[in-house]
Write a protein that holds these residues in place. Structure first.
Motif, PDB file in Angstrom:
ATOM      1  N   GLY A 168       0.823  -1.202   0.000  1.00 25.67           N
ATOM      2  CA  GLY A 168       0.000   0.000   0.000  1.00 25.67           C
ATOM      3  C   GLY A 168       0.859   1.255   0.000  1.00 25.67           C
ATOM      4  N   ALA A 212      -3.369   1.588  -3.710  1.00 22.95           N
ATOM      5  CA  ALA A 212      -2.884   1.786  -2.339  1.00 22.95           C
ATOM      6  C   ALA A 212      -4.022   1.545  -1.357  1.00 22.95           C
ATOM      7  CB  ALA A 212      -2.331   3.198  -2.182  1.00 22.95           C
ATOM      8  N   TRP A 232      -4.771  -2.225  -0.839  1.00 23.72           N
ATOM      9  CA  TRP A 232      -3.832  -2.972  -0.002  1.00 23.72           C
ATOM     10  C   TRP A 232      -3.871  -2.494   1.448  1.00 23.72           C
ATOM     11  CZ3 TRP A 232      -2.638  -7.503  -1.474  1.00 23.72           C
ATOM     12  CH2 TRP A 232      -2.489  -7.806  -2.842  1.00 23.72           C
ATOM     13  N   TYR A 233      -4.042  -1.189   1.654  1.00 25.01           N
ATOM     14  CA  TYR A 233      -4.186  -0.689   3.029  1.00 25.01           C
ATOM     15  C   TYR A 233      -5.403  -1.326   3.703  1.00 25.01           C
ATOM     16  CZ  TYR A 233      -0.842   3.252   2.486  1.00 25.01           C
ATOM     17  OH  TYR A 233       0.264   4.038   2.318  1.00 25.01           O
TER      18      TYR A 233
END
Length: 299
Positions: free
Chosen positions: A89, A105, A108-109
């Motif tokens: 991320g 990002a 994935w965060y």
């Protein structure tokens, strides 16, 4: 571990790499760590893939290479390894080794945050707060900051305090803002220290207390926070929470002015209007030079 690693057992290869990486039971050797991480990673060992990615990211035991770092971290992330998901991320958030992409990002965060990674929860909060990669949503930002803050992450504690302070995503509550600012400030977070100084200086949600305001401003100012340095200079000039001291007030004004902060000149001009003498100005200038040399500590 060595015997098992040489026979191709991935978990042993990872453990051996980790021992070389950290210097447990052997002399620390990052190149040997990379060698064994690589063997385990090529067999699909997620932790080895992640640690190998970190090695490439930091240039430990290998030549630093963002793209190769992302390659291995991606493989670990795709297996659900939370730390890798967070790091991936970050890579997409800042365009490190990949083309910058807020939406990826965010993806994935989110995966890392849902597994309890505090920094991912914090970064997800930032994305929701600012509308990066996702529509702006202060309530969602508040949710993720809370989860990260409850794990003790100082930056999240500050942001949560700020949301309570300003009524963003939650009803305004100065007492609760103070609580989270204190938790963050006690970990040395300069912005939280400054905001506590403001609260006590104004009596906002707390009893007005100039001495406590000065305490927090000093801690923030010592970390180079210009706003805290300015307020501290003003308090020395006016004698609020401290004995009035034109020399110390001018010292902070001088430092600010040298750093291009407009308020510095205002402080110095005010003090000259109040009859500050040339000898006092010289002393303040000397103190300012000493303070800068000490990196603002103990001034």
């Amino acid at each position: 571990y060595t015997l098992a690693a040489e026979q191709g057992l991935a978990s042993a290869q990872f453990n051996l790499g980790f021992m070389y990486d950290e210097g447990y039971g052997v002399l620390q050797d990052h190149k040997a760590a990379v060698k064994w991480y690589t063997r385990a990673a090529e067999q699909g060992h997620a932790k080895a893939q992640y640690n190998l990615g970190v090695a490439y990211d930091l240039g430990e035991g290998v030549i630093q290479d963002d793209k190769t770092a992302v390659k291995w971290i991606t493989r670990a992330a795709e297996q659900g390894f939370a730390k890798a998901q967070h790091n991936l991320g970050v890579a997409y958030d800042f365009g490190e080794g990949v083309i910058q992409d807020d939406k990826t990002a965010f993806k994935w965060y989110t995966l890392a945050a849902e597994q309890g990674i505090a920094k991912a929860q914090y970064n997800l909060g930032i994305m929701y707060e600012n509308g990066h990669g996702v529509p702006q949503d202060h309530k969602a930002a508040f949710k993720w900051y809370t989860l990260a803050a409850e794990q003790g992450l100082a930056s999240a504690q500050f942001n949560l305090g700020f949301m309570y302070d300003n009524g963003q995503g939650v009803l305004q509550d100065y007492r609760t803002a103070e609580k989270w600012y204190i938790l963050s400030a006690e970990q040395g977070y300069a912005k939280a220290q400054y905001n506590l100084g403001v609260m006590y200086g104004k009596g906002q949600g707390v009893l007005q207390d100039y001495k406590t305001a000065v305490k927090w401003y000093i801690l923030s100012a010592e970390q180079g926070n210009a706003e805290a340095q300015y307020n501290l200079g003003v308090m020395y000039a006016l004698g609020q929470g401290v004995i009035e001291d034109k020399v110390y007030a001018h010292m902070w004004g001088n430092i600010l002015n040298s750093n291009g902060y407009e308020g510095g000149k205002k402080i110095m001009d005010y003090l000259l209007e109040q009859g500050m003498t040339p000898s006092q100005v010289k002393k303040a200038q000397d103190l300012a030079r000493e303070c800068v040399k000490k990196n603002y500590k103990g001034c």
